[in-house]
Each structure stands twice: as C-alpha cells, then as structure tokens.
Design an enzyme around this catalytic site. Structure first.
Site, PDB file in Angstrom:
ATOM      1  N   HIS A 140       7.818  17.485  45.533  1.00 52.79           N
ATOM      2  CA  HIS A 140       7.569  18.147  44.034  1.00 52.79           C
ATOM      3  C   HIS A 140       6.283  18.308  43.859  1.00 52.79           C
ATOM      4  O   HIS A 140       5.310  17.509  44.171  1.00 52.79           O
ATOM      5  CB  HIS A 140       8.033  16.788  43.188  1.00 52.79           C
ATOM      6  CG  HIS A 140       7.712  17.042  41.706  1.00 52.79           C
ATOM      7  ND1 HIS A 140       8.177  18.353  40.810  1.00 52.79           N
ATOM      8  CD2 HIS A 140       7.276  16.197  40.874  1.00 52.79           C
ATOM      9  CE1 HIS A 140       7.193  18.107  39.768  1.00 52.79           C
ATOM     10  NE2 HIS A 140       6.915  17.030  39.747  1.00 52.79           N
ATOM     11  N   ASN A 200       2.448  21.718  37.499  1.00 48.36           N
ATOM     12  CA  ASN A 200       3.797  21.039  37.700  1.00 48.36           C
ATOM     13  C   ASN A 200       4.900  21.626  36.768  1.00 48.36           C
ATOM     14  O   ASN A 200       4.913  21.647  35.476  1.00 48.36           O
ATOM     15  CB  ASN A 200       3.779  19.785  37.010  1.00 48.36           C
ATOM     16  CG  ASN A 200       4.995  18.539  37.325  1.00 48.36           C
ATOM     17  OD1 ASN A 200       6.006  19.071  37.435  1.00 48.36           O
ATOM     18  ND2 ASN A 200       4.516  17.273  37.019  1.00 48.36           N
ATOM     19  N   CYS A 229      11.583  15.699  36.225  1.00 49.53           N
ATOM     20  CA  CYS A 229      11.187  16.544  37.307  1.00 49.53           C
ATOM     21  C   CYS A 229      11.982  16.411  38.730  1.00 49.53           C
ATOM     22  O   CYS A 229      11.813  17.135  39.518  1.00 49.53           O
ATOM     23  CB  CYS A 229       9.596  16.081  37.658  1.00 49.53           C
ATOM     24  SG  CYS A 229       8.529  16.227  36.336  1.00 49.53           S
TER      25      CYS A 229
HETATM   26  O1  UT7 Z   1       5.887  14.803  37.920  1.00 51.82           O
HETATM   27  C1  UT7 Z   1       5.569  13.682  37.421  1.00 51.82           C
HETATM   28  C2  UT7 Z   1       4.816  14.082  35.989  1.00 51.82           C
HETATM   29  N1  UT7 Z   1       3.449  13.502  36.013  1.00 51.82           N
HETATM   30  C3  UT7 Z   1       2.366  13.622  36.834  1.00 51.82           C
HETATM   31  O2  UT7 Z   1       2.514  13.661  38.116  1.00 51.82           O
HETATM   32  C4  UT7 Z   1       1.205  12.705  36.373  1.00 51.82           C
HETATM   33  C5  UT7 Z   1       0.527  11.670  37.388  1.00 51.82           C
HETATM   34  N2  UT7 Z   1      -0.854  11.567  36.861  1.00 51.82           N
HETATM   35  C6  UT7 Z   1      -1.788  12.376  37.231  1.00 51.82           C
HETATM   36  O3  UT7 Z   1      -1.762  13.403  37.847  1.00 51.82           O
HETATM   37  C7  UT7 Z   1      -3.460  11.904  36.909  1.00 51.82           C
HETATM   38  O4  UT7 Z   1      -3.195  10.554  36.497  1.00 51.82           O
HETATM   39  C8  UT7 Z   1      -4.076  12.820  36.039  1.00 51.82           C
HETATM   40  C9  UT7 Z   1      -4.467  14.309  36.395  1.00 51.82           C
HETATM   41  C10 UT7 Z   1      -2.844  13.022  34.622  1.00 51.82           C
HETATM   42  C11 UT7 Z   1      -5.139  12.217  35.679  1.00 51.82           C
HETATM   43  O5  UT7 Z   1      -6.068  11.755  36.603  1.00 51.82           O
HETATM   44  P1  UT7 Z   1      -6.897  10.416  36.679  1.00 51.82           P
HETATM   45  O6  UT7 Z   1      -7.639  10.624  37.909  1.00 51.82           O
HETATM   46  O7  UT7 Z   1      -5.476   9.233  36.862  1.00 51.82           O
HETATM   47  O8  UT7 Z   1      -7.727  10.258  35.490  1.00 51.82           O
HETATM   48  P2  UT7 Z   1      -7.662   9.202  34.090  1.00 51.82           P
HETATM   49  O9  UT7 Z   1      -6.565   9.451  33.509  1.00 51.82           O
HETATM   50  O10 UT7 Z   1      -7.924   7.894  34.709  1.00 51.82           O
HETATM   51  O11 UT7 Z   1      -9.113   9.784  33.497  1.00 51.82           O
HETATM   52  C12 UT7 Z   1     -10.313   9.650  33.774  1.00 51.82           C
HETATM   53  C13 UT7 Z   1     -11.185  10.112  33.091  1.00 51.82           C
HETATM   54  C14 UT7 Z   1     -11.021   9.666  31.547  1.00 51.82           C
HETATM   55  O12 UT7 Z   1     -12.350   9.376  30.978  1.00 51.82           O
HETATM   56  P3  UT7 Z   1     -13.077   7.866  31.023  1.00 51.82           P
HETATM   57  O13 UT7 Z   1     -12.270   7.020  30.366  1.00 51.82           O
HETATM   58  O14 UT7 Z   1     -13.443   7.540  32.293  1.00 51.82           O
HETATM   59  O15 UT7 Z   1     -14.388   8.227  30.009  1.00 51.82           O
HETATM   60  C15 UT7 Z   1     -10.204  10.442  30.870  1.00 51.82           C
HETATM   61  O16 UT7 Z   1     -10.446  10.422  29.498  1.00 51.82           O
HETATM   62  O17 UT7 Z   1     -10.965  11.425  32.727  1.00 51.82           O
HETATM   63  C16 UT7 Z   1     -10.904  11.842  31.456  1.00 51.82           C
HETATM   64  N3  UT7 Z   1     -10.076  13.045  31.212  1.00 51.82           N
HETATM   65  C17 UT7 Z   1     -10.267  14.252  31.277  1.00 51.82           C
HETATM   66  N4  UT7 Z   1     -11.781  14.779  31.542  1.00 51.82           N
HETATM   67  C18 UT7 Z   1     -11.538  16.100  31.618  1.00 51.82           C
HETATM   68  C19 UT7 Z   1      -8.521  12.875  31.394  1.00 51.82           C
HETATM   69  N5  UT7 Z   1      -8.160  14.318  31.230  1.00 51.82           N
HETATM   70  C20 UT7 Z   1      -9.172  15.035  31.175  1.00 51.82           C
HETATM   71  C21 UT7 Z   1      -9.382  16.268  31.115  1.00 51.82           C
HETATM   72  N6  UT7 Z   1     -10.675  16.902  31.388  1.00 51.82           N
HETATM   73  N7  UT7 Z   1      -8.380  17.206  30.986  1.00 51.82           N
END
Ligand code: UT7
Length: 324
Positions: A251, A281, A112
């Site tokens: 970004h 993204n 990225c």
């Molecule tokens: O350019 C760099 C590239 N990458 C990035 O910028 C990504 C950086 N990270 C992020 O943007 C965030 O970490 C995410 C958007 C990917 C995830 O958000 P989060 O607030 O960190 O959520 P999490 O991974 O802690 O997940 C929270 C909950 C989980 O459920 P439990 O374990 O609490 O029951 C996940 O399984 O949300 C669940 N979950 C979803 N639920 C609905 C994860 N993805 C989804 C989804 N829809 N798409």
C-alpha cells in the site's frame, strides 16, 4: 487451481496538485512533504470524475486487457470509503455505468485495506462459483473527504481507481493465500464521520463532518508492525521463503513507512514497486493502481510470485500472495 487476474486497469484524474500548490493552501513546504512522505504530486478529481466514474474507467481498461466485455461479468465488488452516496453502493453505480446488466454488485469498506479485503471476497466466491467472472475495484476520491485546512492530512491523499478481472482456472496460478486482520479498538487513530445524525439520540457531540482525522505518528508505527507481521505469518503458513518473492506491491501510504517495512522484512528494494511520489495515498485504490502500473511497466512475468500488503483505518490490514 486458483483465482487468476485476467486483466488490470487504472484511472487517474487529470488534475495534478503539486506540493507547491499546497504551499499556497496551508503552512507547509515541498521540502517537508517530500522528506516526511516521499510524495511530490497527487491527482484530484474534477467534474465527471466521481468515484464510480473513475472506477468504471479503470474497470473498462481491465476488461480490455482481459479481452472481455461488461456482459461477461457476474459480480462487481468495489472497495471504497468515498462514494458520492451512502446508498446505493458505489458498485451499483459502476454496474450501471458499465452496463454490466447480469452482474450483482456490492461495496466493501475496509479503508485503505479495502482492495485486499475485496480481492479475498472475489477469490472465495470464485472458489465456489468457479465458472463466473468477477471485477474487483478499489476507487477513491478522498479529495472530497479531506480537510484542506489540515496540513497533517491534506498533503497525504489523492484520488484514483484501479481494477482487476478475476477468473477461476485449473492451473497453479492465481491467489495463493491471504492473511487479513482488523482491530476496531484502534478506530480513533484514523477515522472519518458521516453527516450528522438526524436522530438526536444518536448524534455525536463533536462531529466535524466527513473529514479524515488521524494520529499520524501512531498510524505510522502500527502500519509498519502490522504489515510486517501479516507478511511474515503468511509466508510461514504457506511455507514460502522471503527470497521466493519476485515482486512486492505494498500500500502506497508514505515512503518512510515503505522503507521501514522493506528493511524490517529484509526484502530487496529492487523488488518493491513504488509510485507514492506521483499519486500520494489513494487508499483502497493504491494497490490496484500500483499493480496495473507494475504490470504495464513489465515488472510481472507469468509464474512470478507477487506479494501485496496493506494497512488502513479500522484498523484493517493484511497481505496476499499471488502466483502471476
Ligand atoms: O493508509 C494509512 C493512512 N495514514 C498514513 O499512512 C499516515 C501515517 N503517518 C504519516 O505518514 C506521518 O505520521 C505524517 C506524514 C502524517 C507526519 O509525519 P511525522 O514525521 O510523523 O510528523 P509529525 O506529525 O510528528 O510532525 C512533526 C512536525 C510537527 O511540528 P512540531 O510539533 O515538531 O513543531 C508538525 O506540526 O511537523 C509539523 N507538520 C508539518 N509541517 C509542515 C505536520 N504536518 C506538516 C506539514 N508541513 N504538512
């Protein structure tokens, strides 16, 4: 004296995928995606919208704005990690597509952060070869590298391309300085395999194919800290106060990352250009697409001080200051 952006351009594939469309593919909801990422829609390439083709379209737009043609270009640098082939480079396909016959061309892969790294290559090249012209492009079709069954990643990414034309000018405009970093020790928090190896000795045990894999929470934490550090160090080394920044283009990864970064830096929200809600993204394309939109929407006036910053797989990250 500096390396000036003569023109910007972008190209977004026509097809729009909404969060509601994704609700039909994986267990997710519009409410979850908007509240955790700020993303509402993203563009996905269709036939004829390969990585190099959207790159060439973006480049044509940038050349038009610069009132130049492909014949004027001496070097094409393409930042991408989603070209349709490993070899030749995407940049060679762009050169062919544009008919930029006298240009030499190569790719940069810094995930990225690719556009910032490629911009730095163009800047440094022109400081030596200062009668030349350079195209720097960020282009991605991450839809071809996304596991559409993985709700952790498929909601985040989108396709698109952005381009700038660079020229060295004898004035005080252009790229002021860049501050770029990599930390390969953290590779396994955000990565993508290639096709399985033909050499059994080099075969990886668990190669699920060329999909993006990510530890989202970890990436989130590092992204905020790393971009904040890169910006602060750059301002310090250039002896520039934060208040002197007129426009910031970060970004476009996730609105929560951007909000955290903005509040930790203490920069005014109104100075920060954001379009992540529309395109998700787009990796190496995100900064040049945003730059082109910001320019066309009247955000940038001659003499403004622009701050861009980025973070991606590698890890790679950095910040650049540009006097517009
Ligand atoms: O350019 C760099 C590239 N990458 C990035 O910028 C990504 C950086 N990270 C992020 O943007 C965030 O970490 C995410 C958007 C990917 C995830 O958000 P989060 O607030 O960190 O959520 P999490 O991974 O802690 O997940 C929270 C909950 C989980 O459920 P439990 O374990 O609490 O029951 C996940 O399984 O949300 C669940 N979950 C979803 N639920 C609905 C994860 N993805 C989804 C989804 N829809 N798409």
């Amino acid at each position: 004296m500096g390396v000036v952006i003569l023109g910007t351009g972008s190209c977004l594939p026509e097809k729009i995928i909404s969060n509601h469309d994704l609700e039909k593919r994986v267990e997710t909801s519009d409410e979850w995606i908007v509240s955790r990422t700020g993303i509402s829609t993203r563009r996905i390439s269709g036939k004829g919208e390969e990585t190099y083709k959207i790159a060439a379209s973006a480049a044509r737009n940038a050349l038009d704005v610069a009132e130049l043609t492909a014949d004027d270009i001496d070097l094409i640098i393409v930042a991408t990690m989603s070209s349709h082939m490993l070899m030749p480079s995407c940049a060679c396909f762009v050169q062919k597509e544009l008919g930029a016959d006298k240009a030499f061309a190569y790719d940069v892969n810094a995930a990225c952060s690719g556009f910032l790294f490629a911009l730095d290559c163009g800047d440094k090249y022109l400081r030596v070869e200062n009668n030349k012209k350079v195209l720097v492009i960020g282009t991605e079709t991450l839809s071809s590298r996304t596991n559409w069954q993985d709700r952790n990643t498929c909601i985040l990414f989108g396709d698109g391309a952005g381009a700038v034309v660079l020229e060295y000018q004898d004035n005080n405009r252009g790229v002021v300085a860049s501050n770029l970093f990599s930390d390969g020790r953290l590779w396994n928090l955000l990565y993508m395999h290639t096709a399985p190896s033909c050499n059994p000795a080099l075969a990886e045990e668990d190669n699920p194919g060329a999909h993006i894999l990510m530890e989202g929470k970890e990436v989130f934490k590092y992204a905020v800290k790393a971009m904040e550090g890169a910006v602060r160090d750059l301002l310090t080394s250039e002896q520039i106060e934060l208040e002197a920044i007129d426009v910031m283009i970060p970004h476009q990864a996730n609105i929560r990352i951007l909000n955290k970064l903005v509040s930790r830096l203490g920069i005014e929200q109104e100075k920060v250009f954001i379009n992540v809600h529309k395109y998700g993204n787009t990796s190496a394309a995100s900064v040049p697409i945003a730059l082109d939109e910001a320019k066309r929407e009247g955000w940038l006036k001659r003499g403004d001080l622009l701050l861009v910053c980025s973070f991606g797989g590698g890890f790679t990250w950095g910040a650049s200051l540009i006097r517009w």
